[in-house]
Scaffold this motif. Structure first.
Motif, mmCIF file in Angstrom:
data_model
loop_
_atom_site.group_PDB
_atom_site.id
_atom_site.type_symbol
_atom_site.label_atom_id
_atom_site.label_comp_id
_atom_site.label_asym_id
_atom_site.label_seq_id
_atom_site.Cartn_x
_atom_site.Cartn_y
_atom_site.Cartn_z
ATOM 1 N N GLY A 225 0.969 -0.685 -0.205
ATOM 2 C CA GLY A 225 0.127 -0.268 -0.207
ATOM 3 C C GLY A 225 1.261 1.609 -0.364
ATOM 4 O O GLY A 225 2.384 1.241 1.018
ATOM 5 N N ALA A 226 0.093 2.296 -0.189
ATOM 6 C CA ALA A 226 0.998 3.859 -0.408
ATOM 7 C C ALA A 226 -0.064 4.687 0.059
ATOM 8 O O ALA A 226 -1.394 4.627 -0.417
ATOM 9 N N VAL A 227 0.321 5.307 0.920
ATOM 10 C CA VAL A 227 -0.293 7.350 0.884
ATOM 11 C C VAL A 227 0.293 7.849 0.089
ATOM 12 O O VAL A 227 1.623 8.420 0.464
ATOM 13 N N ASP A 228 -0.088 8.924 -0.626
ATOM 14 C CA ASP A 228 -0.653 9.816 -1.110
ATOM 15 C C ASP A 228 -0.001 11.289 -0.899
ATOM 16 O O ASP A 228 -1.649 11.472 -0.150
ATOM 17 N N ILE A 229 0.800 11.420 -0.183
ATOM 18 C CA ILE A 229 1.204 12.615 0.344
ATOM 19 C C ILE A 229 1.447 13.742 -0.599
ATOM 20 O O ILE A 229 1.696 14.780 -0.352
ATOM 21 N N GLY A 230 1.137 13.366 -1.802
ATOM 22 C CA GLY A 230 1.457 15.013 -2.893
ATOM 23 C C GLY A 230 2.617 14.640 -3.912
ATOM 24 O O GLY A 230 3.988 14.398 -3.166
ATOM 25 N N GLY A 231 2.498 15.943 -4.844
ATOM 26 C CA GLY A 231 4.101 15.926 -5.614
ATOM 27 C C GLY A 231 5.113 16.738 -4.771
ATOM 28 O O GLY A 231 4.242 17.426 -4.192
ATOM 29 N N THR A 232 5.956 17.114 -5.727
ATOM 30 C CA THR A 232 7.268 18.129 -5.788
ATOM 31 C C THR A 232 6.852 19.092 -6.444
ATOM 32 O O THR A 232 7.789 18.192 -7.666
ATOM 33 N N LYS A 233 6.843 19.639 -6.322
ATOM 34 C CA LYS A 233 7.555 21.022 -7.398
ATOM 35 C C LYS A 233 9.099 21.091 -7.789
ATOM 36 O O LYS A 233 10.060 20.776 -7.220
ATOM 37 N N ASP A 234 8.796 20.862 -9.133
ATOM 38 C CA ASP A 234 9.950 21.277 -10.203
ATOM 39 C C ASP A 234 11.469 20.028 -9.172
ATOM 40 O O ASP A 234 13.045 20.560 -8.701
ATOM 41 N N HIS A 293 -0.346 13.864 9.559
ATOM 42 C CA HIS A 293 -0.273 14.074 9.673
ATOM 43 C C HIS A 293 0.173 14.504 7.513
ATOM 44 O O HIS A 293 0.863 15.280 7.512
ATOM 45 N N ARG A 294 -0.339 14.403 7.156
ATOM 46 C CA ARG A 294 -0.435 14.839 5.718
ATOM 47 C C ARG A 294 0.211 16.018 4.790
ATOM 48 O O ARG A 294 1.746 16.041 4.635
ATOM 49 N N ASP A 295 -0.207 16.918 5.074
ATOM 50 C CA ASP A 295 0.553 18.560 4.351
ATOM 51 C C ASP A 295 2.095 18.562 4.941
ATOM 52 O O ASP A 295 2.599 18.946 4.321
ATOM 53 N N LEU A 296 2.168 18.218 6.295
ATOM 54 C CA LEU A 296 3.010 18.708 7.180
ATOM 55 C C LEU A 296 4.332 17.674 6.033
ATOM 56 O O LEU A 296 5.705 17.962 5.742
ATOM 57 N N TYR A 297 4.393 16.788 5.588
ATOM 58 C CA TYR A 297 4.477 15.162 4.939
ATOM 59 C C TYR A 297 4.981 15.465 3.866
ATOM 60 O O TYR A 297 5.999 15.878 3.240
ATOM 61 N N ALA A 298 4.089 16.490 2.985
ATOM 62 C CA ALA A 298 4.451 17.218 1.650
ATOM 63 C C ALA A 298 4.893 18.214 1.827
ATOM 64 O O ALA A 298 5.463 18.002 0.654
ATOM 65 N N ALA A 299 4.638 18.843 2.761
ATOM 66 C CA ALA A 299 5.644 20.082 3.100
ATOM 67 C C ALA A 299 7.044 20.023 3.017
ATOM 68 O O ALA A 299 8.182 20.396 2.565
ATOM 69 N N HIS A 300 7.041 18.961 3.203
ATOM 70 C CA HIS A 300 9.320 18.088 4.353
ATOM 71 C C HIS A 300 9.225 16.442 3.220
ATOM 72 O O HIS A 300 10.018 15.365 3.719
ATOM 73 N N ILE A 301 8.719 16.449 2.372
ATOM 74 C CA ILE A 301 9.334 14.644 1.277
ATOM 75 C C ILE A 301 10.496 14.768 1.359
ATOM 76 O O ILE A 301 10.424 13.341 1.497
ATOM 77 N N ALA A 302 11.382 15.484 0.666
ATOM 78 C CA ALA A 302 12.632 15.355 0.745
ATOM 79 C C ALA A 302 13.429 15.149 1.889
ATOM 80 O O ALA A 302 14.298 14.594 2.069
ATOM 81 N N ASP A 303 12.792 16.177 2.971
ATOM 82 C CA ASP A 303 13.544 15.680 4.883
ATOM 83 C C ASP A 303 13.362 14.358 5.153
ATOM 84 O O ASP A 303 13.941 13.694 5.523
ATOM 85 N N ALA A 304 11.400 13.388 4.825
ATOM 86 C CA ALA A 304 11.478 12.715 5.893
ATOM 87 C C ALA A 304 12.041 11.162 4.850
ATOM 88 O O ALA A 304 12.809 10.837 5.570
ATOM 89 N N ILE A 305 11.938 12.067 3.510
ATOM 90 C CA ILE A 305 12.826 10.747 2.331
ATOM 91 C C ILE A 305 13.783 10.325 2.722
ATOM 92 O O ILE A 305 14.679 8.809 2.823
ATOM 93 N N LEU A 306 15.115 11.552 3.081
ATOM 94 C CA LEU A 306 16.445 11.934 2.925
ATOM 95 C C LEU A 306 16.824 11.653 4.675
ATOM 96 O O LEU A 306 17.628 10.561 4.749
ATOM 97 N N GLY A 307 15.892 11.469 5.586
ATOM 98 C CA GLY A 307 16.418 11.176 6.777
ATOM 99 C C GLY A 307 16.195 10.045 6.857
ATOM 100 O O GLY A 307 16.801 8.907 7.905
ATOM 101 N N VAL A 308 14.543 8.998 6.644
ATOM 102 C CA VAL A 308 15.175 7.675 6.397
ATOM 103 C C VAL A 308 16.420 7.398 6.291
ATOM 104 O O VAL A 308 17.022 5.829 6.116
#
Length: 352
Positions: A225-234, A293-308
């Motif tokens: 499964g996947a949780v869609d937390i939105g895309g990132t611009k550019d 906390h979908r909005d928070l994760y969408a705004a910090h998606i790079a931080d979440a992925i790179l942190g893990v």
């Protein structure tokens, strides 16, 4: 005496709760009040200990030093509800949250309070943990802003919070009784501060609802499964990602949590503690946090992925060293286990 209330939560913790109260009374900077919230203890020994604490404070056996010590009882509702109950009863601008089986070191209030009084954008403060029981170590959480917290928890459950921030974010989620309620609370604290400054250009999904058990999260355990937390611009532009790892030094005015880089908490470790047992539900609980906390994760998606990814790289480096017969990295890990990413729980299991 500082404008601080210490809220100590307890449920069937016997004599351990007395140690927690004594640690709060032994502060170099005294709080105004200590509130013990008994979360439905039904073991007579624990009930007797709580009664004795109040009697000893009244009769001077325990030197309260002018600090008011009060007891609030409630039907068992879990640690989040107990913490909310105590904080709601507090009348000071700052509140220390302490679990009844842990202890504050004498300078906890002295060292953490100045961080909050000096910085209005700081929503909570804490320190490092000196563990005892099964594991003897010093654990060094880092604190930081929302970008640091989206990949893992960066602050101990024992902390000093700004009461107004607790009220603004809605407090602890009382439906969370399987663990990670402290991480969720910190995300809420940081999210409420972030939302006040950020432009809300992300479509919300409404209230993610509560979680009493991980069975209540739809498809939470599905590896596919996947949780869609939105895309990132550019997304293809590395400039757009920025310094995603630089989350320990937040920009001025950004909501963040501060950590004093020294041991200020004595943290009890045991194989049966919730910190260890909740690891079996870690992925389900993380999925719940991402949805909530979908909005928070969408705004910090790079931080979440790179942190893990940074956590994964660190573990691989240690594994490679062990495979080569070099135990230096693993020995260092046991001395200073990582916090909020399953590291401390792993160290406890290894020592058990």
């Amino acid at each position: 005496m500082a404008a601080v209330t210490v809220v100590i939560t307890s449920c069937n913790q016997g004599p351990l709760i007395r140690e927690a109260v004594e640690s709060a009374l032994s502060q170099t900077v005294h709080p105004e009040r200590i509130i013990i919230v008994d979360d439905g203890s039904d073991e007579q020994t624990s009930v007797d200990v709580l009664s004795a604490i109040l009697d000893d404070c009244r009769h001077g056996v325990l030197d309260a030093g002018g600090v008011a010590v009060d007891l609030i009882g409630q039907v068992n509702a879990g640690p989040s509800a107990a913490r909310n109950c105590g904080i709601a009863a507090a009348e000071t601008p700052f509140v220390v949250v302490l679990d009844g089986d842990d202890r504050l070191m004498p300078t906890f209030i002295e060292r953490t309070l100045p961080l909050l009084t000096a910085d209005d954008s700081m929503v909570a403060s804490s320190g490092w943990l000196r563990t005892f029981g099964v594991l003897d170590s010093v654990v060094q959480p880092t604190g930081g802003d929302a970008g640091a917290f989206v990949s893992h928890n960066c602050c101990s459950a024992t902390c000093m919070i700004r009461r107004s921030a607790w009220e603004r974010c809605g407090g602890y989620d009382e439906s969370m009784r399987s663990g990670f309620e402290d991480w969720d609370f910190f995300l809420s604290l940081l999210e409420s501060g972030w939302a006040a400054k950020a432009e809300d250009d992300i479509d919300g999904i409404g209230d993610a609802g509560g979680i009493d058990d991980t069975d209540g999260v739809e498809d939470a355990g599905s590896a596919g499964g996947a949780v869609d937390i939105g895309g990132t611009k550019d997304a293809g532009n590395i400039e757009a990602v920025g310094d995603a790892g630089n989350t320990k030094n937040p920009k001025e005015g950004t909501a963040h949590i501060g950590i004093v880089p020294e041991p200020l908490i004595e943290y009890r470790t045991a194989p049966a503690s919730l910190n260890v047992t909740s690891m079996t539900k870690r992925l389900d609980l993380m999925r719940f946090l991402i949805v909530k906390h979908r909005d928070l994760y969408a705004a910090h998606i790079a931080d979440a992925i790179l942190g893990v990814e940074a956590i994964s790289m660190s573990r691989l480096t240690m594994w490679e060293s062990l495979m080569r017969g070099d135990a230096t990295a693993s020995q260092a890990f046991m001395t200073h286990p990582t916090y909020g990413d399953g590291g401390m729980a792993a160290a406890v299991r290894l020592r058990s």
